[in-house]
Design an enzyme around this catalytic site. Structure first.
Site, PDB file in Angstrom:
ATOM      1  N   ARG A   1       0.800  -1.252   0.000  1.00 47.89           N
ATOM      2  CA  ARG A   1       0.000   0.000   0.000  1.00 47.89           C
ATOM      3  C   ARG A   1       0.811   1.270   0.000  1.00 47.89           C
ATOM      4  NH1 ARG A   1      -2.769  -3.895   2.430  1.00 47.89           N
ATOM      5  NH2 ARG A   1      -0.734  -4.824   2.595  1.00 47.89           N
TER       6      ARG A   1
ATOM      7  N   HIS B   1       7.431   5.395  10.422  1.00 46.25           N
ATOM      8  CA  HIS B   1       6.667   5.342   9.178  1.00 46.25           C
ATOM      9  C   HIS B   1       5.775   6.593   9.195  1.00 46.25           C
ATOM     10  CE1 HIS B   1       4.826   3.806   5.674  1.00 46.25           C
ATOM     11  NE2 HIS B   1       4.410   2.624   6.075  1.00 46.25           N
TER      12      HIS B   1
END
Ligand code: CP
Length: 358
Positions: free
Chosen positions: A86, A169
């Site tokens: 993704r 992240h």
């Protein structure tokens, strides 16, 4: 900005590194995006509003044309040296929606790093051809080394961290904030459970850091003993006066919290360390979100997961039409949130916000 050696730079605390990652002559507006600590509340609110606007513009032909014109003279390298579905796809779609041309490297053995070229020299070379590098890497410091290299080079282009080792992240945390805001109306005053592999999960680390931007948030960390949240994050929460509790009992928190953020047990780290079979924790039912838990959750609440998932959410929920099950929407939100971030980095956000083509 004064030039400093890599050693001097890495001796700085994260808060002192931020000026080196920022656009010149701004109030630490991100240029490179490496840490979620770079985002302020004002930036997060702006990026959420911008993501909404991009989404609305995309629905009309004129809006889509406007978006594609904003960065049509820019191109990007998606450098993914670690598996991704993704983050890779949503960055690619975000870049294309803004008109960027994109090249990717997903297998570094096809680049000259396989001949022994250093990461720094490879990054310097890539920067000769593109205007931004989106980078996923198994090593925690790799995106930071790339950003440092760009600061030393005469052609400074932004480096966006698409996931670095077990560390951070930040763009996932951004889309998580966007999803929480859309699902709950606001994040201030909310109780959020983070469940699963909190030790090796970079998404929960980055999201935890972002909580400093919200008032009166309370975190519920639910993890097997050996996979509890690391001390550096917990020390940050203490310094930032953010309340948190730790437990091994998901069932006990589902009715208390406004959001449950599930994560998978990251067995690959154990395998890399020589483990022969999954730890019992991987299948521990205490860390699985059962279908009936949804009945106990608040009317306005949400179930998130950064994905990929394995067995930590009852698969029946994949097809639920309950609006609180938002993890599929969450991954789609990644495209809009990342488009907003790119638009802000390249200073085309005002053009987008001022458009009435939606
Ligand atoms: N959430 C996330 O980072 O997913 P991918 O590993 O598929 O990019």
């Amino acid at each position: 900005m004064k030039r400093i050696s890599w050693e001097e730079y890495t001796n700085l605390r994260v808060s002192d590194r931020i000026p080196y990652l920022s656009k010149p002559n701004t109030d630490n507006e991100p240029f490179h995006v490496l840490y979620s600590q770079q985002f302020t509340r004002e930036m997060l609110d702006h990026l959420c509003a911008l993501a909404d606007k991009i989404r609305a513009l995309h629905k009309t032909e004129r809006g889509g044309d406007l978006l594609r014109s904003t960065l049509r003279n820019k191109n990007a390298l998606n450098l993914f040296a670690q598996p991704s579905t993704r983050t890779f796809m949503s960055f690619l779609m975000a870049e294309q929606k803004l008109g960027m041309e994109v090249v990717d490297i997903r297998d570094v053995s096809t680049s000259s790093q396989a001949k022994g070229e250093s990461l720094q020299n490879s990054i310097r070379t890539f920067s000769s051809y593109v205007d931004a590098i989106i980078m996923r890497h198994p090593d925690a410091g790799a995106a930071e080394l790339a950003a440092y290299e760009m600061n030393m080079a005469d052609r400074r282009i932004p480096v966006l961290n698409g996931g670095s080792g077990r560390d951070q992240h930040p763009t996932q945390a951004l889309l998580d904030i966007y999803t929480l805001t859309k699902s709950l109306g606001e994040i201030d005053g909310k109780k959020i459970a983070m469940v699963g592999d909190l030790l090796r999960g970079r998404t929960v680390r980055s999201l935890s850091y972002l909580m400093k931007n919200y008032e009166d948030v309370e975190l519920y960390y639910v993890a097997p003993e050996r996979l509890r949240m690391a001390d550096d994050v917990k020390d940050f929460l203490k310094r930032s006066h953010i309340r948190y509790t730790e437990s091994e009992n998901l069932e006990a928190v589902v009715s208390i919290v406004d959001a449950v953020y599930m994560t998978r047990i990251q067995w690959e780290w154990d395998r890399a360390a020589g483990a022969k079979s999954p730890d019992a924790g991987e299948y521990d039912p205490r860390f699985v979100f059962r279908k009936e838990y949804l009945d106990r959750m608040k009317k306005r609440s949400c179930l998130l997961h950064p994905l990929p998932k394995i067995n930590e959410i009852d698969p029946e929920l994949d097809y639920s039409d309950d609006p609180r099950v938002v993890y599929w929407r969450q991954e789609r939100n990644g495209m809009w949130a990342r488009a907003a971030l790119l638009a802000r980095i390249f200073d085309v956000d005002r053009t987008i916000m001022d458009s009435d083509d939606d």
